[in-house]
Design an enzyme around this catalytic site. Sequence first.
Site, PDB file in Angstrom:
ATOM      1  N   CYS A 199       0.815  -1.221   0.000  1.00  0.00           N
ATOM      2  CA  CYS A 199       0.000   0.000   0.000  1.00  0.00           C
ATOM      3  C   CYS A 199       0.845   1.265   0.000  1.00  0.00           C
ATOM      4  O   CYS A 199       0.339   2.350  -0.294  1.00  0.00           O
ATOM      5  CB  CYS A 199      -0.951  -0.005   1.186  1.00  0.00           C
ATOM      6  SG  CYS A 199      -2.118  -1.365   1.075  1.00  0.00           S
ATOM      7  N   HIS A 248      -3.479   7.012   1.797  1.00  0.00           N
ATOM      8  CA  HIS A 248      -3.878   5.682   1.330  1.00  0.00           C
ATOM      9  C   HIS A 248      -5.241   5.370   1.937  1.00  0.00           C
ATOM     10  O   HIS A 248      -5.507   5.664   3.091  1.00  0.00           O
ATOM     11  CB  HIS A 248      -2.840   4.645   1.760  1.00  0.00           C
ATOM     12  CG  HIS A 248      -3.303   3.242   1.545  1.00  0.00           C
ATOM     13  ND1 HIS A 248      -3.757   2.808   0.317  1.00  0.00           N
ATOM     14  CD2 HIS A 248      -3.426   2.183   2.396  1.00  0.00           C
ATOM     15  CE1 HIS A 248      -4.117   1.543   0.421  1.00  0.00           C
ATOM     16  NE2 HIS A 248      -3.933   1.139   1.667  1.00  0.00           N
ATOM     17  N   ASN A 267     -10.208  -0.306  -0.860  1.00  0.00           N
ATOM     18  CA  ASN A 267      -8.744  -0.220  -0.763  1.00  0.00           C
ATOM     19  C   ASN A 267      -8.141  -0.766  -2.061  1.00  0.00           C
ATOM     20  O   ASN A 267      -8.195  -1.958  -2.316  1.00  0.00           O
ATOM     21  CB  ASN A 267      -8.292  -1.044   0.449  1.00  0.00           C
ATOM     22  CG  ASN A 267      -6.786  -1.036   0.647  1.00  0.00           C
ATOM     23  OD1 ASN A 267      -6.032  -0.566  -0.208  1.00  0.00           O
ATOM     24  ND2 ASN A 267      -6.352  -1.559   1.784  1.00  0.00           N
TER      25      ASN A 267
END
Length: 335
Positions: free
Chosen positions: A118, A259, A289
């Site tokens: 990520c 993020h 996500n």
Amino acid sequence: MAARTLLTAGITGVGMSYPDRILTNHDLEKMVETNHQWIVERTGINERRIAEKGTGASVHGAKAAIQALEHAGIRPDQVDQIIVPTVTPDMVFPATACLIQDMIGAQNAWGYDLEGACSGFLFALQNARAQVESGAARRVLVVGTEVMSAILNWEDRNTCILFGDGAGAVVVEAIEAEKVGIFDALLHVDGSGAKYLYQTAGGSRVPASAESVAAKQHFVHQEGREVFKFAVKGMAKVTQDVLERNGLNGKDVKLLVPHQANIRIIEATQRRLDLSDDQVMITIDRFGNTTAASIPMALRVACDEGRLQQGDLVALSAFGAGFTWGSILVRWTAS
Ligand code: UT7
């Protein structure tokens, strides 16, 4: 030897692309033991995009790249380098960067994939910045692209509700010396966190086998509560640290582009920096996500919504598998 003058690197174009198919929380209710209310309250996600089976990460990556190049006003043959942060490359090798290079006709570029989970987009952006500042490359394309749906266990409610597919890309290039572009990066890894978020099989330690498939080792596994504890502290602290060492604070930030893993992690950073809602970019509600794609996708949405003007201070922050985490400060230079 004459001293080398460093050039200034800035983001001059942003693009994104995502699949048409929407998977809502209500759709998920029919697939696993979950409910819309739990997902919204615990994660902030309403829906996510899911690619058609067999779609490689290169497909939306290439589309996002082309949009970013158009935004920057440059041609594919002017790109010197392509860096593709991803945990879901089309294949183990060759690199998805090679596939995207061919798809967009970037005939003068070399490139590679980068695995920073990520935080991968931030790691790639820092590499791009260094290449441009040193004069080794003039124009670098960074393409975060993921097909997370390909590595999810659709029977595991702990993970399958969290992720989505999509791609975001930026062009990093030298800007006028008197301007400020990407100006600081604070990045970390701590491999002792590897045990909390991983995909075991498909690498060298556990190659693909009938046993690895039966044991579901090709899917994402996450100890959510553990990751949450580290993420909530880590993302807030690293953002504050990088601002402080530049003599800046939350009041100076036009937009925090974090993020998008969990709305509660984002809100923890927002509280730590004392930011208003207007100062925080949220796209997790519509995309879930998207791992290495989440920050560049959120940047493109911010551009489309008119939330970024030249000169604005943008803080990019992430936390992910590894553990990996970090924050990069950027003065906005795209139009
Ligand atoms: O992007 C890379 C980094 N990743 C992250 O930053 C993710 C970090 N972790 C998280 O965001 C959160 O831990 C999750 C969203 C994954 C989970 O939220 P949580 O508040 O930590 O939930 P939990 O795992 O502690 O589970 C709470 C309860 C449990 O039930 P009991 O034991 O309290 O009865 C779970 O079984 O919620 C249950 N649960 C669910 N219920 C409905 C877990 N998943 C679901 C679900 N639907 N999908």
